[in-house]
Design a protein around this motif. Sequence first.
Motif, mmCIF file in Angstrom:
data_model
loop_
_atom_site.group_PDB
_atom_site.id
_atom_site.type_symbol
_atom_site.label_atom_id
_atom_site.label_comp_id
_atom_site.label_asym_id
_atom_site.label_seq_id
_atom_site.Cartn_x
_atom_site.Cartn_y
_atom_site.Cartn_z
ATOM 1 N N LYS A 139 4.805 14.017 11.144
ATOM 2 C CA LYS A 139 4.576 13.533 9.774
ATOM 3 C C LYS A 139 3.349 14.066 9.147
ATOM 4 N N ASN A 140 3.191 14.685 8.085
ATOM 5 C CA ASN A 140 2.078 15.276 7.795
ATOM 6 C C ASN A 140 1.153 14.051 6.634
ATOM 7 N N TYR A 141 1.625 12.711 6.810
ATOM 8 C CA TYR A 141 1.028 11.787 5.998
ATOM 9 C C TYR A 141 0.881 10.605 6.961
ATOM 10 N N VAL A 142 0.123 9.717 6.455
ATOM 11 C CA VAL A 142 0.106 8.440 7.175
ATOM 12 C C VAL A 142 1.376 7.514 6.833
ATOM 13 N N LEU A 143 1.722 6.647 7.741
ATOM 14 C CA LEU A 143 2.955 6.003 7.486
ATOM 15 C C LEU A 143 2.459 4.272 7.205
ATOM 16 N N ILE A 144 2.440 3.813 6.329
ATOM 17 C CA ILE A 144 2.170 2.192 6.146
ATOM 18 C C ILE A 144 3.670 1.682 5.265
ATOM 19 N N CYS A 145 3.713 0.165 5.635
ATOM 20 C CA CYS A 145 4.975 -0.326 5.022
ATOM 21 C C CYS A 145 4.798 -0.388 3.511
ATOM 22 N N ASP A 146 5.986 0.020 2.698
ATOM 23 C CA ASP A 146 5.737 0.159 1.342
ATOM 24 C C ASP A 146 6.704 -0.965 0.731
ATOM 25 N N LEU A 147 7.224 -1.957 1.733
ATOM 26 C CA LEU A 147 7.721 -3.245 1.272
ATOM 27 C C LEU A 147 9.280 -2.556 0.495
ATOM 28 N N CYS A 148 9.514 -1.295 0.951
ATOM 29 C CA CYS A 148 11.047 -0.836 0.279
ATOM 30 C C CYS A 148 11.073 -1.164 -1.176
ATOM 31 N N VAL B 113 -2.893 -1.034 11.518
ATOM 32 C CA VAL B 113 -1.373 -0.768 11.000
ATOM 33 C C VAL B 113 -1.022 0.615 10.781
ATOM 34 N N PRO B 114 -1.776 1.162 10.107
ATOM 35 C CA PRO B 114 -1.298 2.705 9.698
ATOM 36 C C PRO B 114 -0.971 3.409 10.895
ATOM 37 N N LYS B 115 0.257 4.258 10.665
ATOM 38 C CA LYS B 115 0.317 5.001 11.768
ATOM 39 C C LYS B 115 0.343 6.681 11.795
ATOM 40 N N VAL B 116 -0.196 7.370 12.617
ATOM 41 C CA VAL B 116 -0.125 8.655 12.494
ATOM 42 C C VAL B 116 0.810 9.319 13.601
ATOM 43 N N VAL B 117 1.604 9.871 13.065
ATOM 44 C CA VAL B 117 2.876 10.280 13.972
ATOM 45 C C VAL B 117 3.015 11.695 14.206
ATOM 46 N N LYS B 118 3.284 12.091 15.014
ATOM 47 C CA LYS B 118 3.390 13.671 15.241
ATOM 48 C C LYS B 118 5.028 14.123 14.477
ATOM 49 N N VAL C 159 0.839 -1.132 -0.131
ATOM 50 C CA VAL C 159 -0.035 -0.009 -0.020
ATOM 51 C C VAL C 159 0.925 1.270 0.051
ATOM 52 N N LEU C 160 0.702 1.990 -1.279
ATOM 53 C CA LEU C 160 1.664 3.242 -1.035
ATOM 54 C C LEU C 160 0.599 4.563 -0.796
ATOM 55 N N VAL C 161 1.345 5.486 -0.345
ATOM 56 C CA VAL C 161 0.687 6.898 0.289
ATOM 57 C C VAL C 161 1.183 7.899 -0.791
ATOM 58 N N ASP C 162 0.098 8.645 -1.423
ATOM 59 C CA ASP C 162 0.403 9.727 -2.006
ATOM 60 C C ASP C 162 0.492 10.745 -1.050
ATOM 61 N N THR C 163 1.547 11.098 -0.694
ATOM 62 C CA THR C 163 2.047 11.965 0.328
ATOM 63 C C THR C 163 1.230 13.437 0.389
ATOM 64 N N GLY C 164 0.886 13.811 -1.135
ATOM 65 C CA GLY C 164 0.405 15.299 -1.415
ATOM 66 C C GLY C 164 -1.059 15.114 -0.942
ATOM 67 N N LYS C 165 -1.597 13.949 -1.121
ATOM 68 C CA LYS C 165 -3.213 13.769 -1.050
ATOM 69 C C LYS C 165 -3.594 13.585 0.322
ATOM 70 N N CYS C 166 -2.804 12.724 1.236
ATOM 71 C CA CYS C 166 -3.186 12.449 2.479
ATOM 72 C C CYS C 166 -3.398 13.698 3.258
ATOM 73 N N THR C 167 -4.599 13.707 4.050
ATOM 74 C CA THR C 167 -4.724 14.656 5.061
ATOM 75 C C THR C 167 -4.925 14.354 6.365
ATOM 76 N N LEU C 168 -4.431 13.076 6.770
ATOM 77 C CA LEU C 168 -4.404 12.613 8.084
ATOM 78 C C LEU C 168 -5.848 12.647 8.516
ATOM 79 N N CYS C 169 -6.589 11.939 7.876
ATOM 80 C CA CYS C 169 -8.191 12.233 8.507
ATOM 81 C C CYS C 169 -8.098 10.904 9.540
ATOM 82 N N GLY C 170 -7.405 9.909 9.097
ATOM 83 C CA GLY C 170 -7.545 8.604 10.089
ATOM 84 C C GLY C 170 -8.408 7.589 9.782
#
Lengths: 624, 174
Positions: B107-116, B100-105, B79-90
């Motif tokens: 960071k302005n987008y949600v964090l999910i494993c991207d399998l590098c 799993v998804p993490k909202v971290v102080k 699952v990839l995150v388009d960092t520009g579109k994420c509004t951290l709505c939760g």
Amino acid sequence: MNGFWGRLLEVDLTSSSYKEVKIPSTVFRKFLGGRGLATWLLWSELGSKWESVDPLGPENILLILTGPLTGYYPGIKLIVSGKSPQTNGVVGSAISSEVAVEVKTAGYDGVVIKGSSKDPVYLYIHDDRVEVRDASKLWGKTGIELLRMLREEVRVNYDLEGVKSLPPALYIGPAGENLVRTAPVNAKWTHGAGYGGYGAVMGSKKLKAVVVRGSGPLPKVANFEEFVKLWNELIKLIPTKNYWFKFWGTPSEYYFAGNRKSSEPIRNWQEEWHDVIEYSHHDLETKVWVRRYWSDWGCPLSCMKVSIVSIDGKYYLTDGPDYEMGAYLGSNLGIFDVKEFTALSALADNLGLCGIQTGNVMGFAFELYEKGVLTKEDVGYELRWGDFKVASKLIEDITYRRGIGKVLAEGTYRAALKIAEMKGLKPEEVLKYAIQAKGIGIGAHGIRSKADFPQPIAYVCSVHGGDHTSVAGLPINTIESESWKAFFDSAVVCWFNLFNIPEDTVIKFLNVVTGWGMSKDELYKELGPRILTLQRVLLLLGGPDVYWDPRVHDDNPPRFYEPLPSGPYRGKTGDREEVRKLKIQYFSELGWDELGIPTKDTLIKLGLTELETAVERVKKRLGI
Amino acid sequence: MSQLWIFRDFDKCSGCRLCEITCSLKHEGVVWPEASRITVLEFAPGVAIPHTCVQCYDYPCVKVCPTNALYVDSRTGAVLVDTGKCTLCGVCVKVCPARVPKVVKGKNYVLICDLCGGEPECVKACKGVGFNALEVVPKPEKAYVDPYITLPEVIASKLSSKVYKEFGKEVLGL
């Protein structure tokens, strides 16, 4: 600043207030952090009145400090410090706890705790949010009970709401609350900052626990690419070079230290050799371990194991047990049954006792009983070697200061003085059974066979007394010296993760993180001696209840000059003349005089001229 | 190339957090455990659960995202995150059955494993030091993946009973 923030969180429990305190980078460059910074802070705040500061009074300062390598170098350590109720000097007491990383990711290099609370409290820190919370319901609880209750109290503050994982916490058990002078500060069920007795300091401040959550990053490192490269090399190199530690951890010593090296405490050090092959890592792995690898934060070595035993339907949960704890609560009490000493270790963990100091004072009491100094009337029951039930009972009596436990709760040295007074004996008639140095029971590594790592002056010259993790030795400019130990306790990294890693690599790592140009020369000729000199002066200032006289107390316990009665090293013993010569050489190489008092030139060279009046105070007390 | 999966051998996790460290070094350029896309949660001594995205076959987080910030990397399955579109709505955090998804102080987008992108750093570290609790495998069929779509405490309670036998419940205290 790279590797550290340059700020501490200072909490005053008397007024229930807190503030941030900035520490100039020059101080970090001179003292690194951890043990060095603790010594500097304590000297700055309490130095002028050191002798009158009661370690268990509100004036004492409890320090929880990280260092520039905390969170970067593989493995984790945190330093707990303050004026030690055992040595009356400063001990940098190391503990493996993720709290170290939480403190740093909360934006501080450490926490300074002053004053004392009237009612039981615990400290809750979540980034810049700091609360002194009521702990009246937590007071009196044992380690495992406490962690369960804390988990319920603090979980609502987690980002992952509802996840009941372990809260990162430092805490004390009933022993610390009852001011058992040797009580450690605990973490993670079974870990303890043992040496120093800072659990009693927490108890005296009515502080049950410190819970810390940090959500930010660690401070940036100076050279990121080089750091990532070195870190990736080290996480592989450390377990490869120290595979026996990975497989068996310190429990590999139960049989090795006793059988091969003749350096294991047996029945209060009356012997140091055994041939009980069942008293070994192999029996632990097959009888009590439920997990072979239990790592602390960031640690590739994983010397910790998890053990559980069940006796009479009760379960006892602990780690390896670590060699030190198990040997002191095992062979030192004449107990060689793996399940029994594992249960005793678990009992000590849960009650908040130090396994080393408690096993040391218990072995001392058992021998006094054997020699007829203590009687059944004094104790209330017979102190028989090898008796699990008796040992369990005495552990509880010490924790709750019941009967003879009240005397033994003062630690071996002070208990010896009290018992001598009780019995109308000269102190030396009881002290000859006390295996301690400057108020600290000696770690489970003897010196008589010369086959183990501590040198004859290891405990004689250490500024931490009997602490086996801070032994003194020669040559002075090598890892044998106490300068190396002062270094790793101040950079705040785990000693075990430095085994078989060249010093140059470790120093390079420090420079990659901090951007400094630290050299080996600076480490051994300035940094180490600077920290040790400051610690030595505070140790000699001492007080208020006991003071150290170098002419008397810079020595091994009398037992170490008795010949070993058994094993391949039978007949070998400490040599007073050798110890005297080595001591003088060691002191002189650190720039101290024959009594281990730093010379004026040394103070100038190390940038410690502010210590001159303190040195005069020491000399005046000693009448020299 | 088939899509990937990180297999977790819960019996082997020592709780060392090297996975968290290396993940944050790779994604954030700094040691930042909170911002790691894999989180180790320890519930009892030796009962540590490495928790991360298992790439559910129906991707509820992707489906529910109101700004279309989440999408699936068809190559790896991550699952990839388009960092520009994420509004951290939760909303994705709430809908994720494993939280799993993490909202971290910070960071302005949600964090999910991207399998590098196909070579997960966490697995390299875990294998490199010899714990082998993590392993990269081709993504198994749905029926293999589904049982893993659960909260870490659920796995912990099973593991604790396995490790501590009759004392499992008591040790865990759940």
